[in-house]
Design a protein around this motif. Structure first.
Motif, PDB file in Angstrom:
ATOM      1  N   VAL A  33       0.916  -1.248   0.033  1.00  0.00           N
ATOM      2  CA  VAL A  33       0.009  -0.037  -0.046  1.00  0.00           C
ATOM      3  C   VAL A  33       0.822   1.362   0.051  1.00  0.00           C
ATOM      4  CG1 VAL A  33      -2.006  -0.889   1.031  1.00  0.00           C
ATOM      5  CG2 VAL A  33      -0.136  -0.061   2.317  1.00  0.00           C
TER       6      VAL A  33
ATOM      7  N   VAL B 135       5.239  -0.559   6.762  1.00  0.00           N
ATOM      8  CA  VAL B 135       4.063  -1.477   5.971  1.00  0.00           C
ATOM      9  C   VAL B 135       4.531  -2.858   6.074  1.00  0.00           C
ATOM     10  CG1 VAL B 135       3.029  -1.745   3.633  1.00  0.00           C
ATOM     11  CG2 VAL B 135       3.731   0.464   4.537  1.00  0.00           C
TER      12      VAL B 135
ATOM     13  N   ALA C  37       3.556  -5.850   4.054  1.00  0.00           N
ATOM     14  CA  ALA C  37       2.586  -6.800   2.966  1.00  0.00           C
ATOM     15  C   ALA C  37       3.182  -7.855   2.591  1.00  0.00           C
ATOM     16  CB  ALA C  37       2.888  -5.605   1.602  1.00  0.00           C
TER      17      ALA C  37
ATOM     18  N   VAL D 110      -2.171  -9.887   4.206  1.00  0.00           N
ATOM     19  CA  VAL D 110      -1.873  -8.682   4.844  1.00  0.00           C
ATOM     20  C   VAL D 110      -1.185  -7.584   3.883  1.00  0.00           C
ATOM     21  CG1 VAL D 110      -1.130  -7.415   6.999  1.00  0.00           C
ATOM     22  CG2 VAL D 110      -2.229  -9.478   7.400  1.00  0.00           C
ATOM     23  N   ASN D 111      -1.910  -6.702   3.802  1.00  0.00           N
ATOM     24  CA  ASN D 111      -1.136  -5.250   3.205  1.00  0.00           C
ATOM     25  C   ASN D 111      -1.499  -4.067   3.723  1.00  0.00           C
ATOM     26  OD1 ASN D 111       0.129  -3.551   1.287  1.00  0.00           O
ATOM     27  ND2 ASN D 111      -0.879  -4.236  -0.501  1.00  0.00           N
ATOM     28  N   GLN D 112      -0.979  -3.536   4.879  1.00  0.00           N
ATOM     29  CA  GLN D 112      -1.382  -2.527   5.648  1.00  0.00           C
ATOM     30  C   GLN D 112      -0.242  -1.781   6.414  1.00  0.00           C
ATOM     31  OE1 GLN D 112      -4.691  -4.259   8.197  1.00  0.00           O
ATOM     32  NE2 GLN D 112      -4.666  -2.592   9.555  1.00  0.00           N
ATOM     33  N   MET D 113      -0.630  -0.483   6.636  1.00  0.00           N
ATOM     34  CA  MET D 113       0.350   0.353   7.389  1.00  0.00           C
ATOM     35  C   MET D 113       0.209   0.388   8.690  1.00  0.00           C
ATOM     36  SD  MET D 113       0.256   3.693   4.952  1.00  0.00           S
ATOM     37  CE  MET D 113       1.647   4.328   5.780  1.00  0.00           C
ATOM     38  N   GLY D 114       1.020   0.607   9.588  1.00  0.00           N
ATOM     39  CA  GLY D 114       1.176   0.550  11.096  1.00  0.00           C
ATOM     40  C   GLY D 114       1.566   1.885  11.380  1.00  0.00           C
TER      41      GLY D 114
ATOM     42  N   ASP E  94       2.570  -1.562  16.336  1.00  0.00           N
ATOM     43  CA  ASP E  94       1.429  -2.088  15.502  1.00  0.00           C
ATOM     44  C   ASP E  94       1.898  -3.330  14.649  1.00  0.00           C
ATOM     45  OD1 ASP E  94      -0.214  -0.165  16.382  1.00  0.00           O
ATOM     46  OD2 ASP E  94      -0.248   1.025  14.490  1.00  0.00           O
TER      47      ASP E  94
ATOM     48  N   LEU F  63      -0.302  -6.919  13.120  1.00  0.00           N
ATOM     49  CA  LEU F  63      -0.187  -7.028  11.426  1.00  0.00           C
ATOM     50  C   LEU F  63       0.312  -8.569  11.452  1.00  0.00           C
ATOM     51  CD1 LEU F  63       0.959  -3.630  10.231  1.00  0.00           C
ATOM     52  CD2 LEU F  63      -1.352  -4.459  10.389  1.00  0.00           C
TER      53      LEU F  63
END
Lengths: 499, 769
Positions: B433, B494, B496, B500-504, B509, B513
């Motif tokens: 992302v 991030v 990825a 899961v493809n997400q920022m923390g 965080d 993830l």
């Protein structure tokens, strides 16, 4: 899971677990492990490596010292600084360290007396070395002067990696080992450090893995402690002497227990039990073969390290061994340079200094390995030759990344001095001596800016030259250095440069 | 130079040959890690990021797991009940099964389901978190799983605790007593104990990924704080021109005698209790004492021209050394007056063993590093650097030390390996992302390096944005001879990976993830499992079998799903997996079509723990002894303290140990009975024999040799009384004893020889016989 991934993983797993008992079989037969593992896949080039190249290939023993001993200050090449009216290097005043003329090949060089190896008093050679040993060593001894560009003790591992000039950050000794191990068919390719002790800076890493050190007494304990009732040293710790004497009884009954376990075992269990029994046989055989050598190890001293190194090579356990020979230690505070003197001349009869080098060669010669093994030194840095007050007052020496020396002794080494020292005013205290540039064609020292091997590239040049002395083809060695490493092999320093 | 290896250091990307090159160079953090060098040789196979980024051996566990490729896979043969019970109980407790326990399974073995249920019941009993035997086994396992061991403290802590300070003990390398090695052990054990605490309190094991509570001692809390103190090492800044801004403290060296020697008659060593030192109203405020160590007084030598006086000192980094028993040279310059020496540590034995869960909060709110009275009472600690999970512990960051070239890529990749059992793979079909942090040299799509870098670079931002290149909180805007490392304006990164493809927003965080990553190799959706759960099961597979399990093996996935479905209760994983035919070999599974039922040697921790537990002698190989006093430069110290422990420790040190490699998906669990294993295990057994036969309080007495040998057959060799081999094994031991006596040996030596035989027997030194 894709097929590609499976294949890759399979290959990686093979690298991880694949040896099985192949190493043992290699040791027993003398053939390389890879050949035994799959003789059908052996190529003509592989066989060339295994058979023909053996005449040129050399095992390697390297003395490394993170203390940065002042070996560079009193060796051949440190007595003839280049340049108009150059300052002189400072040496101890002791008569035992007096300057002598030493002939190496066709030339003579100034050197501290111990390097002549003929003055019994100066190197305490009395009855310890064969009369011909000094001649044998001098006929194949070279001093390669270079910089290390390191100034902290903890930089020893970085120096082993030529300060970033080796490919993938591999230590130089491990890069050599990767070439030598498969050809020699050693039990393991990884080097063995017998002199590192608890000093993390002198541990060896291989492909990113830090290798455990094995002290001489630990090796002796493992193998001659396993010498059985037929002999061997029985001085293991913990009062085990009697139990070692009873091993024959125990071995027989252990075989019975193995057979008992096999009675209702699966085939896999039976294979394991057979391997377990075979390892017992191997231990007894190795202990017997190396009984005399390892049995004479009585400490983790230089002598113990020399014996352990020779034994590990004789048993084809590893292609490269590291050890440590003191030449004066970290002598910041060394009134009248006494420590420097004492180590050079082995005043304490601990095989320090030149006597330590001689002890290594003696151990190899005793086992008939003198033509198969090259010895070298690779220290974190040298020490100031002059130019600072404490050196001028002969009260000690400080760390000096601008000069070090690699001693090389081996069948393929052409005796002489390569590189040298000259004032390096642009890189240090006025008139302070440091490593010169080198003319690659002759190996001669030339003034800064005048050589095709700049002083900054002398460590790589030394490494390439040592690799050539080990019989490793330059085409193979090239991959061990990064593209920007520079440095050239010095052909004059080796009997031939394998291509 | 740097472009490189930036790609090549991950096993999954190692095939991208065009992207190989150099990482680290001479700006690296120093030598590779690998040995826990406090007390001699080690065998772990870690390595720092500074040099070779390519994972050593690599490997995988996904599909093909023939870990012995020289050996063909042979047709499956069922393993006997007695054989697998020996294995499973040894794995969990180090003990041999009793006949009663054997019968609970054997009596129903004609019904495989009933037999497995019976084994499940036994496992629940054996896996008792209150049992010291079980606890030691798990701590040892978790140290390895979470990669908290294998660093070389004096080298690998130079970034975090600074050079010429902290754990950098210089050329002499001497320290007083055993506070230093114990502190190193604290570092290794802290997260393993944290994981065990989660198991013991029935917390979801996924909490290891997110926990802000860490098991710590007082001394370890002090160390965490010291990492955040200013970089005031002797050759760093902080002097502020004419004003020296470094912490001012004093050390009372009036104990120096006229000859600078501890034998001086006029030597005095006044004590300055820590309570006075930290009390602003005390005349001893910030005046630390310098007294001889209790265990090794000979290291208390000042040398050179040391004058007896109270000396001015500067800096936290040197004061920290004083706390663990190393008094640095004074002054710290070329003109040394007083040499470095070992002193009585301020950290007490209690400070190094008072384990408790400490809650770490965000924002600096803690006592001073040296305020031990306050730290002893603390169970919370506010820190400037976020500490969460295994991937920010000082031990982990020391082992996987980064530098200005690697820039936390190795840290990130190792985290994936631990948490998910997989490294970054260039073949992943995923577009992150965000590509913030992507190295500009690899930012072009369709280049051979892009795939890996596009995943890994945004991920490493989690660390790079909150930890500088030394894994400290300094973020120097200017550096000499290196790359500046100014503090980033943002935090977070991030992940990825698979689904899961997400920022923390920050590194706290990241655990959540990671917890969300699913395995993508399920044959059917109902077989989908959590990747962390699968990784933990795979680690257990290597631990139990010395080989991996096929991830597509339905039996393997069943055990993983059971773990997952029971809210990640680790004891459920132990129960379901260790009772599985994957471990017992009681039935065929897909895995055994790809590898054999591996029989393995009992590696170092396993053999030593088994002998300890079976003989009732704690730490019989001295693996946990914090050996005091070890010299640098060759380690030629001849200290006599703990001589016997050192002897067996050295012998045991030659046994292979469970370990891990950089970049490798597979732990290192060598099963081979090599000649070195054979030699070392024999010597260990011979040495232990002298410790347990005919000594006070020992289990075996030659006065009752028959009882002793009967016990050896059951408890050392693992043949319970109903075993068909029991009688023959006992007869062989009797023969060995009688032959020894006939050889003219005493009853004591004959029984010791017989113990050594039992100890070396195949069922004692192996798993799977």
């Amino acid at each position: 899971m894709t097929t590609t991934l499976l294949t890759r993983r399979n290959a990686l797993l093979t690298a991880l677990f694949g040896t099985g008992l192949v190493g043992l079989r290699a040791m027993a037969t003398g053939l390389p492990a890879w050949f035994i593992a799959n003789p059908r896949k052996a190529t003509a080039q592989d066989l060339e490596c295994a058979i023909a190249a053996r005449d040129n290939l050399q095992y390697l023993i390297v003395s490394v010292a993170s203390a940065g001993d002042p070996i560079n200050c009193n060796c051949p090449g440190a007595y003839e600084a280049l340049g108009p009216d150059p300052a002189a290097a400072i040496h101890p005043d002791s008569a035992d360290m007096a300057a002598v003329q030493l002939q190496l090949g066709a030339r003579t060089y100034g050197a501290a007396a111990p390097w002549a190896m003929t003055d019994v008093n100066s190197v305490r050679t009395t009855s310890r070395f064969a009369a011909t040993l000094a001649d044998q060593i001098r006929s194949r001894m070279a001093f390669f002067h270079h910089v290390t560009q390191a100034n902290n003790h903890g930089d020893q591992p970085k120096v082993m990696r030529l300060m970033g000039a080796t490919s993938k950050g591999e230590m130089l000794v491990s890069a050599y080992a990767k070439h030598l191990g498969p050809c020699f068919g050693t039990v393991q390719t990884e080097p063995v450090a017998v002199g590192a002790g608890g000093n993390a800076s002198e541990l060896v890493s291989f492909a990113g893995r830090s290798l455990p050190s094995v002290s001489p007494t630990q090796l002796r304990q493992l193998l001659t402690g396993s010498g059985g009732s037929t002999g061997g040293r029985t001085g293991g710790k913990g009062g085990t002497n009697v139990l070692q004497q009873l091993r024959t009884i125990r071995d027989n009954n252990l075989n019975r227990l193995n057979e008992l376990a096999k009675q209702d075992g699966t085939n896999v269990q039976k294979q394991f039990l057979d391997a377990l029994a075979a390892s017992q046989t191997q231990v007894r055989k190795l202990a017997m073969d190396l009984q005399t050598t390892l049995g004479s190890i009585n400490g983790d001293t230089v002598e113990g390290q020399a014996l352990a190194a020779a034994a590990l090579i004789a048993a084809k356990v590893t292609p490269v061994v590291t050890m440590r020979i003191p030449f004066g230690g970290d002598n910041h505070t060394d009134g009248t340079l006494t420590n420097e003197t004492n180590d050079h001349i082995d005043n304490n009869n601990r095989f320090t200094g030149v006597a330590g080098v001689m002890r290594v060669i003696q151990a190899l010669t005793d086992m008939g390995l003198q033509d198969q093994v090259t010895f070298a030194t690779l220290n974190v840095f040298g020490r100031n030759l002059n130019g600072i007050d404490k050196v001028m007052q002969k009260s000690g020496r400080d760390h000096y990344g601008n000069h070090s020396v690699a001693l090389m002794i081996g069948k393929n080494v052409v005796p002489g001095v390569y590189g040298g020292v000259a004032p390096i005013t642009s890189r240090g205290t006025t008139m302070a001596l440091g490593a010169t540039d080198i003319d690659s064609a002759t190996g001669s020292a030339v003034l800064p800016g005048m050589g095709d091997i700049p002083s900054s590239q002398t460590p790589v040049s030394m490494a390439r030259t040592l690799g050539a002395a080990l019989g490793i083809p330059q085409s193979a060695l090239d991959a061990d250095f990064i593209q920007a490493a520079g440095g050239k092999v010095v052909p004059a320093a080796v009997s031939s440069v394998p291509t | 130079m740097k472009q490189a290896g930036l790609c090549a250091f991950v096993a999954g990307c190692a095939w991208l040959l065009g992207c190989t090159g150099e990482v680290g160079g001479n700006s690296g953090a120093g030598p590779a890690a690998g040995t826990t060098g406090v007390s001699g040789s080690g065998s772990s196979t870690g390595g720092s990021a500074g040099t070779d980024p390519v994972g050593g051996t690599g490997g995988g566990v996904g599909g093909t797991i023939n870990t012995e490729p020289d050996k063909p896979v042979t047709p499956f043969e069922k393993v006997s009940t007695r054989s697998y019970l020996r294995k499973v109980k040894n794995i969990l407790t180090g003990l041999a099964p009793t006949e009663e326990e054997v019968q609970r399974v054997a009596s129903v073995e004609s019904d495989p389901a009933a037999a497995r249920n019976a084994l499940r019941g036994l496992i629940d009993t054996w896996a008792d978190p209150a049992s010291p035997n079980f606890r030691e086994k798990m701590i040892s396992h978790f140290r390895n799983v979470f990669q908290q061991k294998g660093f070389t403290p004096t080298e690998d802590f130079k970034p975090q605790l600074l050079e010429n300070a902290g754990f950098d003990l210089g050329p002499v390398g001497v320290y007083g007593d055993d506070a230093f090695p114990k502190l190193v052990q604290n570092l290794q054990d802290s997260f393993a104990r944290t994981a065990l605490e989660l198991v013991a309190t029935n917390q979801p094991f996924t909490d290891v990924l997110t926990t802000r509570q860490i098991m710590m001692t007082t001394a370890l809390m002090s160390l965490y704080i010291q990492i955040e103190n200013p970089n005031d090492q002797p050759f760093a800044g902080g002097r502020g021109g004419t004003t020296d801004t470094r912490l001012a403290w004093k050390i009372d060296m009036t104990g120096v005698g006229t000859n600078m020697d501890p034998t001086d008659a006029d030597r005095v060593s006044p004590a300055h209790p820590i309570e006075e030192v930290v009390d602003p109203n005390s005349p001893n405020y910030m005046v630390f004492d310098d007294r001889p160590p209790a265990m090794q007084a000979s290291s208390f030598r000042f040398g050179m021209g040391c004058m007896p006086e109270i000396k001015e000192e500067r800096g936290y980094s040197l004061l920290f050394q004083r706390l663990f028993g190393f008094t640095p040279r004074t002054p710290f310059s070329a003109n040394i007056e007083c040499g470095e020496h070992g002193s009585l540590p301020y950290y007490t034995a209690q400070d190094l063993s008072d384990w408790r869960m400490v809650t770490i909060t965000d924002g600096v709110n803690h006592p001073e590093m040296y305020d031990l009275p306050a730290l002893r009472a603390a169970t919370t600690m506010g820190l400037g650097m976020q500490r969460v999970s295994f991937f920010t512990t000082p031990a982990y960051l020391a082992l996987w030390a980064t530098n200005d070239s690697n820039q936390h890529r190795v840290t990130a990749n190792q985290t994936l390996l631990v948490a998910l059992g997989q490294s970054v793979m260039g073949s992943q079909d995923i577009v992150p992302v965000s590509t913030v942090g992507l190295d500009p040299e690899h930012a072009t799509e369709n280049t051979e390096c892009y795939a890996c870098h596009s995943i890994l670079d945004p991920l490493r931002q989690f660390w790079a944005n909150q930890y500088d290149f030394n894994d400290r909180n300094d973020f120097p805007a200017r550096v000499f001879n290196g790359i500046a490392n100014p503090r980033p304006s943002t935090t977070g990164g991030v992940l990825a990976f698979n689904n899961v493809n997400q920022m923390g927003t920050n590194i706290a965080d990241l655990g959540a993830l990671l917890k969300g990553v699913e395995d993508v190799n399920a044959a059917t959706p109902d077989q989908t499992v959590n990747r962390f759960a699968l990784a933990m099961a795979q680690q257990l597979c290597f631990y139990a079998d010395s080989a991996g399990c096929s991830e597509d093996d339905p039996e393997f996935r069943r055990a993983v799903q059971a773990f997952q479905n029971d809210n990640y209760n680790y004891r459920t994983l132990l129960r379901e997996f260790l009772s599985s035919p994957l471990v017992t070999g009681a039935d065929n599974t897909l895995t055994f079509s790809r590898r054999n039922v591996v029989v393995s040697v009992s590696r170092r921790d396993q053999l030593c723990q088994a002998l300890s537990n079976r003989l009732g002698v704690a730490d019989i190989c001295a693996l946990g002894v914090a050996f005091p006093f070890q010299q640098g430069f060759g380690g030629t110290g001849t200290a006599t303290a703990l001589t016997n422990q050192r002897a067996i420790f050295r012998l045991a040190g030659a046994l292979p140990a469970d370990a891990f490699s950089r970049g490798s998906e597979s732990p290192v669990t060598s099963p081979e009975p090599t000649l070195f294993y054979r030699a070392a295990s024999e010597l260990v057994c011979e040495t232990v024999a002298t410790m347990v036969v005919d000594v006070d309080g020992a289990l075996y007495q030659s006065a009752d040799s028959q009882a002793a040998m009967a016990d050896m057959v059951q408890n050392i060799m693992g043949y319970a009384t109903g075993d068909p081999h029991y009688a023959q094994a006992l007869a062989i031991l009797n023969d060995n004893y009688n032959e020894s006596v006939a050889d003219g040996r005493s009853a004591t030596d004959s029984l010791r020889n017989t113990f050594a035989l039992a100890c070396q027997s195949p069922t004692s030194v192996s798993f799977g016989i």
